[in-house]
Design a protein around this motif. Structure first.
Motif, PDB file in Angstrom:
ATOM      1  N   ARG A  93       0.891   5.018  -4.059  1.00 10.40           N
ATOM      2  CA  ARG A  93       1.838   4.882  -5.170  1.00 10.40           C
ATOM      3  C   ARG A  93       3.285   4.969  -4.674  1.00 10.40           C
ATOM      4  NH1 ARG A  93       0.661   4.833 -10.160  1.00 10.40           N
ATOM      5  NH2 ARG A  93      -1.309   5.943  -9.909  1.00 10.40           N
ATOM      6  N   GLU A  94       3.564   5.938  -3.798  1.00 12.64           N
ATOM      7  CA  GLU A  94       4.926   6.100  -3.272  1.00 12.64           C
ATOM      8  C   GLU A  94       5.371   4.870  -2.487  1.00 12.64           C
ATOM      9  OE1 GLU A  94       4.868  10.944  -2.498  1.00 12.64           O
ATOM     10  OE2 GLU A  94       4.338   9.583  -0.870  1.00 12.64           O
ATOM     11  N   VAL A  95       4.488   4.404  -1.614  1.00 14.02           N
ATOM     12  CA  VAL A  95       4.839   3.258  -0.770  1.00 14.02           C
ATOM     13  C   VAL A  95       4.941   1.983  -1.595  1.00 14.02           C
ATOM     14  CG1 VAL A  95       4.138   1.852   1.209  1.00 14.02           C
ATOM     15  CG2 VAL A  95       3.853   4.334   1.286  1.00 14.02           C
ATOM     16  N   SER A  96       4.033   1.790  -2.531  1.00 14.92           N
ATOM     17  CA  SER A  96       4.083   0.575  -3.357  1.00 14.92           C
ATOM     18  C   SER A  96       5.368   0.543  -4.173  1.00 14.92           C
ATOM     19  CB  SER A  96       2.853   0.466  -4.259  1.00 14.92           C
ATOM     20  OG  SER A  96       2.872   1.440  -5.281  1.00 14.92           O
ATOM     21  N   LEU A 104      -1.134  -3.582  -2.684  1.00 11.14           N
ATOM     22  CA  LEU A 104      -0.965  -2.823  -1.441  1.00 11.14           C
ATOM     23  C   LEU A 104      -2.305  -2.263  -0.978  1.00 11.14           C
ATOM     24  CD1 LEU A 104       0.784  -1.644   0.796  1.00 11.14           C
ATOM     25  CD2 LEU A 104       1.303   0.277  -0.722  1.00 11.14           C
ATOM     26  N   SER A 105      -3.096  -1.796  -1.914  1.00 11.47           N
ATOM     27  CA  SER A 105      -4.425  -1.281  -1.579  1.00 11.47           C
ATOM     28  C   SER A 105      -5.286  -2.374  -0.959  1.00 11.47           C
ATOM     29  CB  SER A 105      -5.103  -0.720  -2.831  1.00 11.47           C
ATOM     30  OG  SER A 105      -6.418  -0.330  -2.546  1.00 11.47           O
ATOM     31  N   GLU A 106      -5.230  -3.580  -1.528  1.00 14.14           N
ATOM     32  CA  GLU A 106      -6.007  -4.695  -0.976  1.00 14.14           C
ATOM     33  C   GLU A 106      -5.518  -5.091   0.410  1.00 14.14           C
ATOM     34  OE1 GLU A 106      -7.712  -7.264  -4.676  1.00 14.14           O
ATOM     35  OE2 GLU A 106      -5.541  -7.379  -4.346  1.00 14.14           O
ATOM     36  N   VAL A 107      -4.215  -5.017   0.641  1.00 17.01           N
ATOM     37  CA  VAL A 107      -3.669  -5.327   1.970  1.00 17.01           C
ATOM     38  C   VAL A 107      -4.175  -4.296   2.976  1.00 17.01           C
ATOM     39  CG1 VAL A 107      -1.550  -5.399   3.361  1.00 17.01           C
ATOM     40  CG2 VAL A 107      -1.633  -6.565   1.155  1.00 17.01           C
ATOM     41  N   GLU A 108      -4.137  -3.012   2.596  1.00 18.08           N
ATOM     42  CA  GLU A 108      -4.596  -1.959   3.502  1.00 18.08           C
ATOM     43  C   GLU A 108      -6.081  -2.077   3.815  1.00 18.08           C
ATOM     44  OE1 GLU A 108      -3.689   2.037   2.409  1.00 18.08           O
ATOM     45  OE2 GLU A 108      -1.550   1.808   2.820  1.00 18.08           O
ATOM     46  N   ARG A 109      -6.863  -2.560   2.857  1.00 20.17           N
ATOM     47  CA  ARG A 109      -8.305  -2.714   3.083  1.00 20.17           C
ATOM     48  C   ARG A 109      -8.652  -4.044   3.753  1.00 20.17           C
ATOM     49  NH1 ARG A 109     -10.640  -2.610  -2.267  1.00 20.17           N
ATOM     50  NH2 ARG A 109      -8.549  -2.593  -3.106  1.00 20.17           N
ATOM     51  N   GLY A 110      -7.641  -4.853   4.060  1.00 22.61           N
ATOM     52  CA  GLY A 110      -7.862  -6.131   4.739  1.00 22.61           C
ATOM     53  C   GLY A 110      -8.439  -7.193   3.846  1.00 22.61           C
ATOM     54  N   GLN A 111      -8.279  -7.039   2.532  1.00 21.00           N
ATOM     55  CA  GLN A 111      -8.815  -8.018   1.593  1.00 21.00           C
ATOM     56  C   GLN A 111      -7.810  -9.100   1.240  1.00 21.00           C
ATOM     57  OE1 GLN A 111     -10.152  -5.490  -1.600  1.00 21.00           O
ATOM     58  NE2 GLN A 111     -12.166  -5.259  -0.677  1.00 21.00           N
ATOM     59  N   LYS A 112      -6.536  -8.858   1.502  1.00 20.01           N
ATOM     60  CA  LYS A 112      -5.487  -9.838   1.211  1.00 20.01           C
ATOM     61  C   LYS A 112      -4.662 -10.092   2.454  1.00 20.01           C
ATOM     62  CE  LYS A 112      -5.971 -10.360  -3.283  1.00 20.01           C
ATOM     63  NZ  LYS A 112      -6.366 -11.589  -3.878  1.00 20.01           N
ATOM     64  N   GLU A 113      -4.264 -11.348   2.623  1.00 20.54           N
ATOM     65  CA  GLU A 113      -3.352 -11.739   3.698  1.00 20.54           C
ATOM     66  C   GLU A 113      -1.939 -11.560   3.169  1.00 20.54           C
ATOM     67  OE1 GLU A 113      -3.699 -13.059   6.795  1.00 20.54           O
ATOM     68  OE2 GLU A 113      -5.802 -13.602   6.875  1.00 20.54           O
ATOM     69  N   VAL A 123      -3.538  -0.471  10.399  1.00 23.91           N
ATOM     70  CA  VAL A 123      -2.310   0.113  10.944  1.00 23.91           C
ATOM     71  C   VAL A 123      -1.409   0.603   9.815  1.00 23.91           C
ATOM     72  CG1 VAL A 123      -0.178  -0.402  12.203  1.00 23.91           C
ATOM     73  CG2 VAL A 123      -2.376  -1.145  13.119  1.00 23.91           C
ATOM     74  N   LEU A 124      -1.237  -0.214   8.771  1.00 24.92           N
ATOM     75  CA  LEU A 124      -0.394   0.195   7.650  1.00 24.92           C
ATOM     76  C   LEU A 124      -0.932   1.470   7.000  1.00 24.92           C
ATOM     77  CD1 LEU A 124       0.403  -3.253   5.998  1.00 24.92           C
ATOM     78  CD2 LEU A 124       1.945  -1.817   7.347  1.00 24.92           C
ATOM     79  N   ARG A 125      -2.243   1.544   6.819  1.00 29.79           N
ATOM     80  CA  ARG A 125      -2.844   2.741   6.217  1.00 29.79           C
ATOM     81  C   ARG A 125      -2.642   3.956   7.122  1.00 29.79           C
ATOM     82  NH1 ARG A 125      -7.970   1.615   6.234  1.00 29.79           N
ATOM     83  NH2 ARG A 125      -7.965   0.495   4.268  1.00 29.79           N
ATOM     84  N   ASP A 126      -2.863   3.772   8.435  1.00 29.91           N
ATOM     85  CA  ASP A 126      -2.694   4.881   9.371  1.00 29.91           C
ATOM     86  C   ASP A 126      -1.252   5.404   9.369  1.00 29.91           C
ATOM     87  OD1 ASP A 126      -5.353   4.736  10.060  1.00 29.91           O
ATOM     88  OD2 ASP A 126      -5.007   3.802  12.018  1.00 29.91           O
TER      89      ASP A 126
END
Length: 149
Positions: free
Chosen positions: A55-58, A68-77, A42-45
């Protein structure tokens, strides 16, 4: 269950023969849905719909680009504080983001979530427009919820 030799390109492998019903996968098994994957999607969409880069969002959310990339890929809670910061940077409320996550998970789980209008709003709508509103589709200008990905 027994083993049987099978030769493929001159290499002998042992193949299981006569699998029991226990080891065979169930045909109607549901795919496991992880909350962190749904949140990341959802965040990526949302970010991509806005045409913004990681980069802008981070930078706006004060979160490292890699995290942020790891969160978007579902690798981090992500913690609730971090999610709130990311949502603020994306200019979306945390509740709206979580609602979209919930709707997507319900679709994945095969749960039909009715899109209903509370009775008091339906009655007010009927008084104002002369017709009953039973779902958000009946209300002019209402945003329909995303039902699939």
């Amino acid at each position: 269950m027994t083993k049987q030799p099978v030769s493929v390109n001159g290499v002998v492998r042992w193949k299981d023969v006569g699998q029991s019903a226990k080891t065979a996968p169930a045909p109607h098994e549901q795919k496991e849905i992880l909350l962190r994957h749904a949140i990341g999607e959802v965040l990526r969409d949302v970010r991509q719909r806005q045409g913004r880069t990681l980069r802008e969002v981070s930078h706006s959310a004060r979160v490292s680009l890699g995290y942020l990339s790891e969160v978007e890929r579902g690798q981090k809670e992500a913690s609730s504080e971090l999610l709130a910061s990311i949502c603020e940077a994306l200019d979306i409320s945390l509740s709206k983001m979580l609602r979209e996550v919930s709707d997507r998970m319900a679709v994945e789980e095969g749960i039909n979530v009715p899109d209903t209008v509370p009775t008091e709003f339906s009655e007010q709508f009927k008084r104002e427009y002369g017709i009953a509103a039973t779902s958000s589709k009946d209300i002019p200008g209402a945003e329909p919820l995303a039902q699939s990905r």
